[in-house]
Design a protein around this motif. Structure first.
Motif, short mmCIF file in Angstrom:
data_model
loop_
_atom_site.label_atom_id
_atom_site.label_comp_id
_atom_site.label_asym_id
_atom_site.label_seq_id
_atom_site.Cartn_x
_atom_site.Cartn_y
_atom_site.Cartn_z
N PHE A 35 0.80 -1.22 0.00
CA PHE A 35 0.00 0.00 0.00
C PHE A 35 0.84 1.28 0.00
O PHE A 35 0.28 2.37 -0.06
CB PHE A 35 -0.96 -0.01 1.19
N SER A 36 2.12 1.16 0.07
CA SER A 36 3.12 2.23 0.01
C SER A 36 2.65 3.57 0.59
O SER A 36 2.63 3.75 1.80
CB SER A 36 3.66 2.38 -1.40
N TRP A 37 2.28 4.52 -0.25
CA TRP A 37 1.99 5.86 0.24
C TRP A 37 0.77 5.88 1.17
O TRP A 37 0.71 6.69 2.10
CB TRP A 37 1.81 6.86 -0.92
N MET A 38 -0.20 5.01 0.95
CA MET A 38 -1.37 4.97 1.85
C MET A 38 -0.96 4.45 3.23
O MET A 38 -1.45 4.95 4.25
CB MET A 38 -2.46 4.07 1.26
N TRP A 39 -0.04 3.49 3.28
CA TRP A 39 0.47 2.97 4.55
C TRP A 39 1.22 4.06 5.30
O TRP A 39 1.05 4.22 6.51
CB TRP A 39 1.38 1.76 4.30
N LEU A 40 2.03 4.83 4.57
CA LEU A 40 2.76 5.93 5.20
C LEU A 40 1.80 6.97 5.77
O LEU A 40 2.01 7.47 6.88
CB LEU A 40 3.72 6.57 4.19
N ALA A 41 0.75 7.30 5.05
CA ALA A 41 -0.22 8.27 5.53
C ALA A 41 -0.98 7.71 6.74
O ALA A 41 -1.19 8.42 7.73
CB ALA A 41 -1.21 8.64 4.42
N TYR A 42 -1.37 6.45 6.70
CA TYR A 42 -2.07 5.82 7.81
C TYR A 42 -1.21 5.82 9.07
O TYR A 42 -1.72 6.05 10.17
CB TYR A 42 -2.46 4.38 7.43
N ARG A 43 0.08 5.59 8.91
CA ARG A 43 1.01 5.57 10.05
C ARG A 43 1.49 6.97 10.43
O ARG A 43 2.27 7.13 11.35
CB ARG A 43 2.22 4.69 9.74
N ARG A 44 1.02 7.97 9.72
CA ARG A 44 1.38 9.37 9.96
C ARG A 44 2.88 9.62 9.87
O ARG A 44 3.45 10.38 10.64
CB ARG A 44 0.83 9.84 11.30
N LEU A 45 3.50 8.99 8.91
CA LEU A 45 4.92 9.17 8.65
C LEU A 45 5.05 10.20 7.52
O LEU A 45 5.39 9.88 6.38
CB LEU A 45 5.57 7.83 8.29
N TRP A 46 4.79 11.45 7.87
CA TRP A 46 4.64 12.49 6.86
C TRP A 46 5.92 12.79 6.10
O TRP A 46 5.89 12.98 4.88
CB TRP A 46 4.09 13.77 7.51
N LEU A 47 7.05 12.85 6.80
CA LEU A 47 8.31 13.13 6.12
C LEU A 47 8.65 12.00 5.15
O LEU A 47 9.02 12.25 3.99
CB LEU A 47 9.44 13.31 7.14
N ALA A 48 8.48 10.77 5.59
CA ALA A 48 8.74 9.62 4.71
C ALA A 48 7.77 9.62 3.53
O ALA A 48 8.15 9.28 2.41
CB ALA A 48 8.62 8.32 5.50
N LEU A 49 6.51 10.01 3.78
CA LEU A 49 5.53 10.10 2.70
C LEU A 49 5.97 11.12 1.66
O LEU A 49 5.94 10.85 0.46
CB LEU A 49 4.15 10.46 3.25
#
Length: 157
Positions: A35-49
């Protein structure tokens, strides 16, 4: 069915009760990979996103500017997704550390539920004794149900 044991790192906030501690699995994150970018957004990893989306844009621009084929483009995008799968859980740990959470240690278990029980037993013994047993985890069978001596069977709902 018995699953393979996984290792989870245990993270605690100074203000959080043991029930609010976070378990982060070690190893490859299939959610981050698929899920790449959706997983990053769900985990609130904004810088990594932001960095991940920047890499995807850079790959797209490189394709437009250099004209490499779709196979190369797909390979580069897949490589970025594999990298995210490999590093996803480490990104979660780094974010927790940056927010003041500390890693207490690791526990091994076959499931997340078992890992939570092991976490409480190992890192918060007083909380493990006082914690209520989740509904459906154990059920009395035999004469114990009527107040006599019986046995407790795990996993019977």
């Amino acid at each position: 069915m018995l699953g393979r044991a996984r290792v989870y790192s245990v993270h605690a906030s100074p203000a959080a009760a043991p029930e609010d501690w976070v378990l982060v699995p070690e190893g490859f994150s299939w959610g981050a990979f698929v899920f790449s970018w959706m997983w990053l957004a769900y985990r609130r990893l904004w810088l990594a996103l932001g960095l991940f989306l920047g890499v995807l844009v850079a790959i797209g621009l490189a394709r437009v500017l250099t004209g490499f084929d779709a196979g190369t483009h797909a390979t580069l995008v897949l490589a970025a997704m594999v990298f995210l799968g490999l590093e996803g859980n480490d990104l979660r740990r780094a974010r927790l550390e940056a927010r003041g959470w500390r890693e207490l240690g690791v526990v091994g278990a076959r499931s997340l539920d078992e890992a939570e029980v092991a976490m409480l037993a190992r890192f918060a013994p007083a909380a493990a004794v006082a914690a209520p047993v989740p509904q459906g985890l154990y059920q009395r069978i035999g004469p114990a149900a009527e107040g006599g001596m019986g046995q407790t069977m795990p996993g019977i709902a």
